[in-house]
Scaffold this motif. Structure first.
Motif, PDB file in Angstrom:
ATOM      1  N   THR A 103       0.845  -1.189   0.000  1.00  0.00           N
ATOM      2  CA  THR A 103       0.000   0.000   0.000  1.00  0.00           C
ATOM      3  C   THR A 103       0.884   1.245   0.000  1.00  0.00           C
ATOM      4  O   THR A 103       1.807   1.343   0.806  1.00  0.00           O
ATOM      5  CB  THR A 103      -0.899   0.031   1.252  1.00  0.00           C
ATOM      6  OG1 THR A 103      -1.647  -1.173   1.313  1.00  0.00           O
ATOM      7  CG2 THR A 103      -1.832   1.232   1.215  1.00  0.00           C
ATOM      8  N   PRO A 104       0.641   2.206  -0.908  1.00  0.00           N
ATOM      9  CA  PRO A 104       1.466   3.424  -0.932  1.00  0.00           C
ATOM     10  C   PRO A 104       1.441   4.142   0.415  1.00  0.00           C
ATOM     11  O   PRO A 104       0.387   4.297   1.034  1.00  0.00           O
ATOM     12  CB  PRO A 104       0.816   4.269  -2.029  1.00  0.00           C
ATOM     13  CG  PRO A 104       0.135   3.279  -2.914  1.00  0.00           C
ATOM     14  CD  PRO A 104      -0.347   2.197  -1.989  1.00  0.00           C
ATOM     15  N   LYS A 105       2.625   4.538   0.853  1.00  0.00           N
ATOM     16  CA  LYS A 105       2.766   5.263   2.114  1.00  0.00           C
ATOM     17  C   LYS A 105       3.653   6.479   1.878  1.00  0.00           C
ATOM     18  O   LYS A 105       4.374   6.562   0.883  1.00  0.00           O
ATOM     19  CB  LYS A 105       3.381   4.342   3.187  1.00  0.00           C
ATOM     20  CG  LYS A 105       2.455   3.195   3.590  1.00  0.00           C
ATOM     21  CD  LYS A 105       3.142   2.236   4.551  1.00  0.00           C
ATOM     22  CE  LYS A 105       4.138   1.353   3.863  1.00  0.00           C
ATOM     23  NZ  LYS A 105       3.508   0.399   2.903  1.00  0.00           N
ATOM     24  N   ASP A 106       3.614   7.408   2.810  1.00  0.00           N
ATOM     25  CA  ASP A 106       4.373   8.652   2.678  1.00  0.00           C
ATOM     26  C   ASP A 106       5.773   8.466   3.249  1.00  0.00           C
ATOM     27  O   ASP A 106       5.948   8.366   4.470  1.00  0.00           O
ATOM     28  CB  ASP A 106       3.637   9.786   3.397  1.00  0.00           C
ATOM     29  CG  ASP A 106       4.313  11.133   3.191  1.00  0.00           C
ATOM     30  OD1 ASP A 106       5.322  11.199   2.456  1.00  0.00           O
ATOM     31  OD2 ASP A 106       3.840  12.122   3.782  1.00  0.00           O
ATOM     32  N   LEU A 107       6.779   8.424   2.380  1.00  0.00           N
ATOM     33  CA  LEU A 107       8.151   8.245   2.832  1.00  0.00           C
ATOM     34  C   LEU A 107       8.634   9.450   3.631  1.00  0.00           C
ATOM     35  O   LEU A 107       9.422   9.306   4.571  1.00  0.00           O
ATOM     36  CB  LEU A 107       9.068   8.007   1.629  1.00  0.00           C
ATOM     37  CG  LEU A 107      10.532   7.678   1.943  1.00  0.00           C
ATOM     38  CD1 LEU A 107      10.647   6.441   2.832  1.00  0.00           C
ATOM     39  CD2 LEU A 107      11.318   7.483   0.646  1.00  0.00           C
ATOM     40  N   GLY A 127      10.750  -0.997   8.695  1.00  0.00           N
ATOM     41  CA  GLY A 127      12.092  -1.152   8.150  1.00  0.00           C
ATOM     42  C   GLY A 127      12.686   0.162   7.700  1.00  0.00           C
ATOM     43  O   GLY A 127      13.842   0.468   7.990  1.00  0.00           O
ATOM     44  N   MET A 128      11.904   0.981   6.994  1.00  0.00           N
ATOM     45  CA  MET A 128      12.440   2.235   6.482  1.00  0.00           C
ATOM     46  C   MET A 128      12.675   3.249   7.604  1.00  0.00           C
ATOM     47  O   MET A 128      13.639   4.023   7.560  1.00  0.00           O
ATOM     48  CB  MET A 128      11.495   2.813   5.428  1.00  0.00           C
ATOM     49  CG  MET A 128      12.147   3.850   4.526  1.00  0.00           C
ATOM     50  SD  MET A 128      13.669   3.287   3.728  1.00  0.00           S
ATOM     51  CE  MET A 128      13.063   1.984   2.671  1.00  0.00           C
ATOM     52  N   GLU A 182       5.607  15.394   0.708  1.00  0.00           N
ATOM     53  CA  GLU A 182       4.966  14.082   0.579  1.00  0.00           C
ATOM     54  C   GLU A 182       5.610  13.315  -0.572  1.00  0.00           C
ATOM     55  O   GLU A 182       5.754  13.834  -1.673  1.00  0.00           O
ATOM     56  CB  GLU A 182       3.465  14.224   0.339  1.00  0.00           C
ATOM     57  CG  GLU A 182       2.737  12.883   0.268  1.00  0.00           C
ATOM     58  CD  GLU A 182       1.244  13.036   0.058  1.00  0.00           C
ATOM     59  OE1 GLU A 182       0.486  12.757   1.002  1.00  0.00           O
ATOM     60  OE2 GLU A 182       0.830  13.442  -1.056  1.00  0.00           O
ATOM     61  N   MET A 183       6.040  12.082  -0.291  1.00  0.00           N
ATOM     62  CA  MET A 183       6.615  11.212  -1.315  1.00  0.00           C
ATOM     63  C   MET A 183       5.989   9.832  -1.153  1.00  0.00           C
ATOM     64  O   MET A 183       6.323   9.091  -0.226  1.00  0.00           O
ATOM     65  CB  MET A 183       8.141  11.118  -1.161  1.00  0.00           C
ATOM     66  CG  MET A 183       8.881  12.419  -1.385  1.00  0.00           C
ATOM     67  SD  MET A 183      10.686  12.214  -1.288  1.00  0.00           S
ATOM     68  CE  MET A 183      10.867  11.779   0.456  1.00  0.00           C
ATOM     69  N   LEU A 184       5.053   9.498  -2.029  1.00  0.00           N
ATOM     70  CA  LEU A 184       4.353   8.225  -1.916  1.00  0.00           C
ATOM     71  C   LEU A 184       5.185   7.103  -2.532  1.00  0.00           C
ATOM     72  O   LEU A 184       5.739   7.253  -3.621  1.00  0.00           O
ATOM     73  CB  LEU A 184       2.993   8.308  -2.600  1.00  0.00           C
ATOM     74  CG  LEU A 184       1.963   9.233  -1.942  1.00  0.00           C
ATOM     75  CD1 LEU A 184       0.667   9.216  -2.731  1.00  0.00           C
ATOM     76  CD2 LEU A 184       1.711   8.822  -0.493  1.00  0.00           C
ATOM     77  N   ALA A 185       5.278   5.992  -1.808  1.00  0.00           N
ATOM     78  CA  ALA A 185       6.028   4.833  -2.285  1.00  0.00           C
ATOM     79  C   ALA A 185       5.542   3.612  -1.523  1.00  0.00           C
ATOM     80  O   ALA A 185       4.914   3.720  -0.461  1.00  0.00           O
ATOM     81  CB  ALA A 185       7.527   5.039  -2.080  1.00  0.00           C
ATOM     82  N   ALA A 186       5.812   2.429  -2.070  1.00  0.00           N
ATOM     83  CA  ALA A 186       5.488   1.171  -1.392  1.00  0.00           C
ATOM     84  C   ALA A 186       6.732   0.705  -0.649  1.00  0.00           C
ATOM     85  O   ALA A 186       7.769   0.457  -1.269  1.00  0.00           O
ATOM     86  CB  ALA A 186       5.042   0.119  -2.395  1.00  0.00           C
TER      87      ALA A 186
END
Length: 209
Positions: free
Chosen positions: A63-67, A105-106, A96-100
């Motif tokens: 699911t895309p999340k905001d990095l 972990g990140m 805002e940077m959306l990524a899976a």
């Protein structure tokens, strides 16, 4: 000082002398306990992440999340340790940077990188977390894909050239780390998590950085 020993020492001081301590001294003791607890938590999380990846239990939620939010979370977690050295932490990137990606972990990746930057950075300086988005064209000639480049930059002593290629090796501790506590696992965990996200990581040491 070993974080567990520091935490026990601080808790013992507060338990035995806390009521008699001046507010400022009591506040410093609580702050010391918080910092020691954070260092201990980070060490435990590194061990857990390392174990999960070694046994293939590292999972992704696609699911895309905001990095940017994950980076902000990591920054807030380590800010008390930065304040101890009068260091600031600034984020330079899109709000805002959306990524899976795997959230825990990140966050651990950036906590580890920031803790390392604090540990080996100069006092009274600013650590920068930089994020740039671009389109990278694969070698196979397919259409360009979204690409993120992230960096954690601090000011401190230069890293010897011989150490740079080994920084992310398991249990490796560089020649400038002899006086610092640690297991030599944090940057190795960073590398493993980043590679699990199909990314890569390198270290550089340049004049003025």
């Amino acid at each position: 000082k070993n974080p567990l020993a520091a935490l026990k020492e601080g808790m013992n001081l507060l338990a035995t002398q806390g009521d008699a301590m001046l507010p400022m001294a009591r506040g410093k003791a609580f702050s010391a306990c918080l910092i020691a607890a954070k260092r201990l938590e980070s060490m435990i999380n590194n061990l857990l992440h390392h174990s999960r990846m070694e046994t293939g239990l590292f999972e992704f939620d696609l699911t895309p999340k905001d990095l940017s939010a994950a980076i902000a979370t990591a920054m807030e977690e380590v800010r008390p340790l930065a304040r101890k050295k009068n260091m600031a932490i600034e984020f330079k990137g899109a709000p805002e940077m959306l990524a899976a990606f795997n959230w825990d972990g990140m966050v651990q990746v950036f906590e580890n990188l920031l803790l390392n930057a604090i540990k080996y950075g100069d006092e009274n300086t600013t650590i920068e977390v930089r994020a740039n988005a671009s389109d990278r064209k694969p070698d196979n000639g397919m259409a360009a894909l979204p690409h993120l480049e992230l960096a954690v930059v601090n000011a401190g002593n230069r890293i010897p050239e011989a150490d740079l290629s080994k920084l992310f090796d398991r249990f490796y501790r560089g020649s400038n780390s002899r006086l610092q506590q640690g297991m030599g696992l944090g940057l190795h965990v960073v590398k493993k998590i980043v590679e699990a996200h199909h990314g890569g990581i390198t270290a550089a040491s340049e004049a003025g950085l």
